[in-house]
Design an enzyme around this catalytic site. Sequence first.
Site, PDB file in Angstrom:
ATOM      1  N   ASP A 173     -12.635  78.990  35.880  1.00 32.55           N
ATOM      2  CA  ASP A 173     -11.799  80.417  36.503  1.00 32.55           C
ATOM      3  C   ASP A 173     -10.453  79.956  36.796  1.00 32.55           C
ATOM      4  OD1 ASP A 173     -11.134  82.683  38.384  1.00 32.55           O
ATOM      5  OD2 ASP A 173     -12.882  82.865  39.400  1.00 32.55           O
ATOM      6  N   HIS A 182      -9.685  85.772  34.380  1.00 31.34           N
ATOM      7  CA  HIS A 182      -9.921  84.586  35.529  1.00 31.34           C
ATOM      8  C   HIS A 182      -9.639  83.684  34.046  1.00 31.34           C
ATOM      9  CE1 HIS A 182     -11.289  86.448  39.240  1.00 31.34           C
ATOM     10  NE2 HIS A 182     -12.519  87.331  38.563  1.00 31.34           N
ATOM     11  N   GLU A 207     -13.525  91.914  37.381  1.00 30.78           N
ATOM     12  CA  GLU A 207     -11.985  91.646  37.915  1.00 30.78           C
ATOM     13  C   GLU A 207     -10.778  91.469  36.259  1.00 30.78           C
ATOM     14  OE1 GLU A 207     -12.352  90.885  42.546  1.00 30.78           O
ATOM     15  OE2 GLU A 207     -12.179  89.177  40.858  1.00 30.78           O
ATOM     16  N   TYR A 225     -23.164  87.347  50.099  1.00 27.30           N
ATOM     17  CA  TYR A 225     -21.515  86.314  49.667  1.00 27.30           C
ATOM     18  C   TYR A 225     -21.710  85.634  50.973  1.00 27.30           C
ATOM     19  CZ  TYR A 225     -19.701  88.504  45.301  1.00 27.30           C
ATOM     20  OH  TYR A 225     -19.479  89.197  44.314  1.00 27.30           O
ATOM     21  N   PHE A 226     -22.290  84.123  50.493  1.00 30.27           N
ATOM     22  CA  PHE A 226     -22.331  83.156  52.272  1.00 30.27           C
ATOM     23  C   PHE A 226     -20.730  82.607  52.093  1.00 30.27           C
ATOM     24  CE2 PHE A 226     -26.597  81.670  51.291  1.00 30.27           C
ATOM     25  CZ  PHE A 226     -26.752  83.673  51.875  1.00 30.27           C
ATOM     26  N   THR A 270     -15.028  78.789  46.987  1.00 25.71           N
ATOM     27  CA  THR A 270     -14.858  78.306  47.460  1.00 25.71           C
ATOM     28  C   THR A 270     -13.412  77.831  47.754  1.00 25.71           C
ATOM     29  OG1 THR A 270     -15.000  76.767  45.645  1.00 25.71           O
ATOM     30  CG2 THR A 270     -16.734  76.577  47.135  1.00 25.71           C
TER      31      THR A 270
END
Length: 773
Positions: free
Chosen positions: A199, A274, A339, A430-431, A481
Amino acid sequence: MKKQVKLPVGLTAVLSFLFLLFAELSIAAQPPVVPLPAVYQLEDGCFALNRPIRLVKQKGIEDLHLKTAAEQFKRFGIETFADEGKALAAPTLRLGLSQLYNKTLGNEGYQLNISSENILLIANTNAGIQYGLNTLGQMLRSYGKDCLPAWQITDYPRFSYRGMHLDVSRHFMPAEFIYRYLDVLAMHRINTFHWHLVDDQGWRLQIDRYPLLTEVGAWREDRGHEHWNLRPLSRHDAPKTYGGFYTKDEVRAIVSYAAERNINIIPEIEMPAHVMSALAAYPEYSCSGQNLGVPPGGVWPITHIYCAGKEETFEFLENVLLEVMELFPSPIIHIGGDEADKTEWKTCELCQRRMAAENLTDVHALQSYFIQRIGRFLEAHGRRLMGWDEILEGGLAENAIVMSWRGEEGGIEAARMHHEVVMTPGSHCYFDHYQGDPATEPLAIGGFTPLDKVYAYEPIPTALNEEQAQYVLGAQANVWTEYMPVPQHVEYMVLPRMAALAEVLWSPRESRSWDGFVQRLPLMLRQYDETGLNYARSAWKVQVKEDVNKEARELVLSMSTLLPVDSLVYVLKGEGFMDDCVVYSQPVRIDKSAKLTAYTVVKGKNTPALIREYNLHKAFGLPVVQQPSPSDRYPGSAFNLTDGIEGTRWFSDGRWSGILDDHWKAEIRFPESTLISEIRLVSLSDPASWIFVPDLISLYASKNGKRFKKVASLAEIKADDSQSAYVSNFRLSFKPGKYKAIRLSAERTRPIPENHPGFGKKVWMFFSEIVAE
């Protein structure tokens, strides 16, 4: 006209009792296993455990499984010994592979038959044996050292793709944790690990042909003390001390470890966006040739992307993918595709030439060309392309698998085109979202996805017919994260939500029930405790639902928890309240301002307290007319702005009305002339989320409800747009008087700052309460 048949009151009560009794007996008759098996039956008898157990495995069973079985019994002090012979002296645990392929079981199913003298575990594959031992281990944990009831189980998964994702770019996770993560996945019968290795904020995979990807792209300036979305790009001379990457030897060992646990690792190598970490190492593969460095935090919009007009870009990516495929035997390679802001492509001469040569109508078609070209390369090497649902834009690559994250629409579209789909909508999967009240949870990116919401997810959209539904392979939870700097935080965010998702993906839809899951979940939590996993206790914390009773001018507070607790205790402080601890038993009604403190007691320990302040001010419960109306995304509650509850600094807490405009008006009419001298407007500033406070507020009041007069204003309001989120109370004081109505006007005259990623876009303003005193 339909006739209503009325049953006698007594009969109605009896039927209701029998219905509830049947439901409870159905839950009680479930094996103590998560996820719930497909087919099960409890027979008479039990397998005694107070004696040595003979372990027998047939040819073809991996030694790892025999070792797992021995360790499971040993954990409870039960002696075992291996016997490769064919003689089956009781008591015996026998592991075997079916001589004829059992279509019902498939590649991951198993049959577990427990009798008084033998335990027989049969499957088509070693994967099925692994999952059968998983069930057996949970039963041992549940029933203890005495005996195992005679369960007869035939089990197999509902979905073939059961995935968990982990982003190691935003925050690097050491190899040791990847092994632990894989163990947790195996515990939940998750068979796919989506490894997000690339990313903007870091390249995490060794590539021999391009060593700068890890020498440069894996490292960034450490700005961990700043909000993720407010970190500026780094200067070239800033020390790059945060990062890391995985060597090829580490990856090979991890892939092998995963395969032993029936887990396929899908690597994600992002493109065309990304990729600022890659372009920091090799800027020549961008359109501009600029080196913007490796960002230390969030980037938006994502304009610095690979150049689609350069042949060298595709040569670079194909060489990278060759090394990736050498490391990962996965039949699927994820290429991102999400994106991408294609602004640079619109002005890049080489990209425009490519569009002309390939007869492409716009930059969306150019992205489709980019993705399809990579897809053909992967196909030529025996692999399939997977990408986020943006790969649908401009035309979908042949045989591509779509991962639907922006809701379910992309997955529905792809399935109707007969493309395989993995569902992973942000609403349920989405955790990185909050799983409890943000006031009592670690900082998260936003959203709200509690345990019961995950369990309620159904991966097959109702919009698909039976034939189209076959293209839904399964679902996956994503773990981004940005706000999870260490492995322990990752564990907290994924557990126990992973258990809920595991049951959604494994168990038959018609067999699942929230009540049954809640009864069986403590056994899984016990396993977390034994393993030392840092799971969230959010489901035991107090939840409060507030309802405005406009007629009685009171708030009704309904308190609950998702999981059973020993007790729920609350205290109300304020004028007229006793200030005593009370065990909650029924909804609480308050008709005065008060401060609520509520907590639960679980196994003798108090959970973190929920604290709420309620201000039943003079405009409480009155309707508010707003212009423009709040966004559908952030409408607030039914009586938002006058429900007596101020929002927190988390814009997604449900208390905020979001206005996507630079000018907002609100009007409140009182049922009778009301003495007031101050209006307070509660507003949110969260520049990282593009939310700004107004810089001009005006208040108008009317004594007859018709003619309004300006009575107060705040001009040139100064706000610190560099801060992370905070709540502002704007007080407008004026001469006391009796008024029939008020009007508020709030304006944001200043644009979004130039150094902000939202520069040039519309401003968000968020309001949670208009307080009249």
